[in-house]
Design a protein around this motif. Sequence first.
Motif, PDB file in Angstrom:
ATOM      1  N   PRO A 118       0.809  -1.226   0.000  1.00 37.52           N
ATOM      2  CA  PRO A 118       0.000   0.000   0.000  1.00 37.52           C
ATOM      3  C   PRO A 118       0.841   1.274   0.000  1.00 37.52           C
ATOM      4  N   ALA A 119       2.012   1.236   0.622  1.00 30.21           N
ATOM      5  CA  ALA A 119       2.876   2.425   0.657  1.00 30.21           C
ATOM      6  C   ALA A 119       3.353   2.783  -0.749  1.00 30.21           C
ATOM      7  N   GLU A 120       3.667   1.770  -1.553  1.00 26.90           N
ATOM      8  CA  GLU A 120       4.104   2.010  -2.932  1.00 26.90           C
ATOM      9  C   GLU A 120       2.947   2.563  -3.762  1.00 26.90           C
ATOM     10  N   LEU A 121       1.758   2.013  -3.570  1.00 28.59           N
ATOM     11  CA  LEU A 121       0.583   2.528  -4.279  1.00 28.59           C
ATOM     12  C   LEU A 121       0.321   3.992  -3.930  1.00 28.59           C
ATOM     13  N   GLN A 122       0.485   4.313  -2.659  1.00 29.86           N
ATOM     14  CA  GLN A 122       0.262   5.689  -2.215  1.00 29.86           C
ATOM     15  C   GLN A 122       1.300   6.631  -2.829  1.00 29.86           C
ATOM     16  N   LYS A 123       2.526   6.173  -2.910  1.00 27.81           N
ATOM     17  CA  LYS A 123       3.592   6.965  -3.523  1.00 27.81           C
ATOM     18  C   LYS A 123       3.307   7.202  -5.008  1.00 27.81           C
ATOM     19  N   MET A 124       2.854   6.150  -5.689  1.00 23.84           N
ATOM     20  CA  MET A 124       2.504   6.272  -7.110  1.00 23.84           C
ATOM     21  C   MET A 124       1.318   7.214  -7.304  1.00 23.84           C
ATOM     22  N   ALA A 125       0.347   7.149  -6.385  1.00 17.76           N
ATOM     23  CA  ALA A 125      -0.827   8.026  -6.478  1.00 17.76           C
ATOM     24  C   ALA A 125      -0.413   9.493  -6.385  1.00 17.76           C
ATOM     25  N   ALA A 126       0.513   9.790  -5.469  1.00 13.87           N
ATOM     26  CA  ALA A 126       0.991  11.167  -5.322  1.00 13.87           C
ATOM     27  C   ALA A 126       1.726  11.625  -6.574  1.00 13.87           C
ATOM     28  N   ALA A 127       2.526  10.724  -7.163  1.00 14.15           N
ATOM     29  CA  ALA A 127       3.244  11.057  -8.388  1.00 14.15           C
ATOM     30  C   ALA A 127       2.275  11.294  -9.545  1.00 14.15           C
ATOM     31  N   SER A 128       1.232  10.467  -9.613  1.00 14.95           N
ATOM     32  CA  SER A 128       0.212  10.633 -10.647  1.00 14.95           C
ATOM     33  C   SER A 128      -0.480  11.986 -10.518  1.00 14.95           C
ATOM     34  N   LEU A 129      -0.862  12.308  -9.288  1.00  6.29           N
ATOM     35  CA  LEU A 129      -1.560  13.572  -9.048  1.00  6.29           C
ATOM     36  C   LEU A 129      -0.677  14.772  -9.399  1.00  6.29           C
ATOM     37  N   SER A 130       0.635  14.631  -9.223  1.00  5.58           N
ATOM     38  CA  SER A 130       1.551  15.730  -9.540  1.00  5.58           C
ATOM     39  C   SER A 130       1.563  16.056 -11.034  1.00  5.58           C
ATOM     40  N   LEU A 131       1.189  15.069 -11.864  1.00  3.42           N
ATOM     41  CA  LEU A 131       1.135  15.285 -13.315  1.00  3.42           C
ATOM     42  C   LEU A 131      -0.230  15.805 -13.768  1.00  3.42           C
ATOM     43  N   GLY A 132      -1.219  15.678 -12.916  1.00  4.90           N
ATOM     44  CA  GLY A 132      -2.585  16.051 -13.297  1.00  4.90           C
ATOM     45  C   GLY A 132      -2.735  17.530 -13.590  1.00  4.90           C
ATOM     46  N   LYS A 133      -3.551  17.822 -14.576  1.00  8.25           N
ATOM     47  CA  LYS A 133      -3.848  19.204 -14.953  1.00  8.25           C
ATOM     48  C   LYS A 133      -5.370  19.389 -14.991  1.00  8.25           C
ATOM     49  N   PRO A 134      -6.005  19.398 -13.813  1.00  7.02           N
ATOM     50  CA  PRO A 134      -7.473  19.470 -13.785  1.00  7.02           C
ATOM     51  C   PRO A 134      -8.028  20.759 -14.376  1.00  7.02           C
ATOM     52  N   GLN A 135      -7.211  21.814 -14.437  1.00  7.20           N
ATOM     53  CA  GLN A 135      -7.674  23.094 -14.977  1.00  7.20           C
ATOM     54  C   GLN A 135      -7.386  23.252 -16.470  1.00  7.20           C
TER      55      GLN A 135
END
Length: 366
Positions: free
Chosen positions: A335-352
């Motif tokens: 789960p820690a690796e999944l959480q780390k990947m989730a944060a990295a994914s969100l850092s690339l997101g451009k919701p605007q």
Amino acid sequence: MKIIVSGGGTGGHIYPALTLIDAIKNKVPSAEFLYVGTKQGLESDIVPKAGINFTALSLEGGFERHFTLENFKRAADAILSVKRAGNIIKNFQPNVAVGTGGFVCGPTILAASLMKIPTLIQEQNAVAGITNKILSKFVNKIAVGTEPALKNFPAEKTVYTGNPIRAEVLTAKKIDGLKEFNFSEEKPVVLISGGSRGARAINNAMIDVLLNAPANAQFLHVTGKGEFDSVIEKLKSGGFNFDNPNIKIVPYLYNMPQAMAMADLAIFRAGATGLAELTARGVPAILIPFPYAAENHQEFNAQALVKVGAARMILNKDLNSEILSKHLNELLNNPAELQKMAAASLSLGKPQAAADIADLILDLTK
């Protein structure tokens, strides 16, 4: 204000265009739109259903990516199409013209540019398509969906905005997704989709994964309508328990935003729009790029996520149930690796992204 929008052939060009139209409407409710597509493309069905005025430009098809005699015929047709597009533009009198890719937007945006109408193109992929490469020499502004795409275009008129995504992707709630699919909050959810038509390679690899699915996770597998019966038959042959509440298998999803909202891990192709939605939600992914995409752009799209640790990639030629299970089990048991990947994914997101591109479009009209 009048705006021409053009893009077609695949949903990857059409849905970003519709998202941009909605974003502009939010800022200028009185804006009028005319969508220029083709009769044979998906846009001829999707766009009118969305309530957007639509007109078809007669075109034979896009250029092949190597020298052929057919390209001469298509070149002549493209020249005639610029004239046809010019007549559409002359009648509509737009303040700005926007292209989101596909061969139909080539003559449309070129004609607008030659008629001194402000123009913008939006490139979704890390590797630019032929049409947008050509148009980049004529248009006023270029919005790119990924940072690697910046190198494909003139720096002075190119902006890294991210790709436009549907508003409902951002507003969907995890709890609503779990209720919709009758899943538990106690176990992670894996969302599997090969795109709107499915992906046979992913479906085949998932058979043994589902037959031996770990009890500590839940799976929503979207097969694609054409693949659904085949997947069900193969699961039946393997003795699959269709009463297992942890596994749902469906041919198609009309509520993908809710599915993404509840997903803790996705197994996806690497189309630009799908990746934009995953990163906007911060969903980690195992990506299997479609190997026959133009210029192999899906592999480059996937690499952008792998580089920052937001995803793992399995090439289509290497894909099988063993390697897919290996990656799945490693991530589900960490789960820690999944959480780390989730944060990295969100850092690339451009919701605007849609709002930002809408601002660029409106600025061109001033």
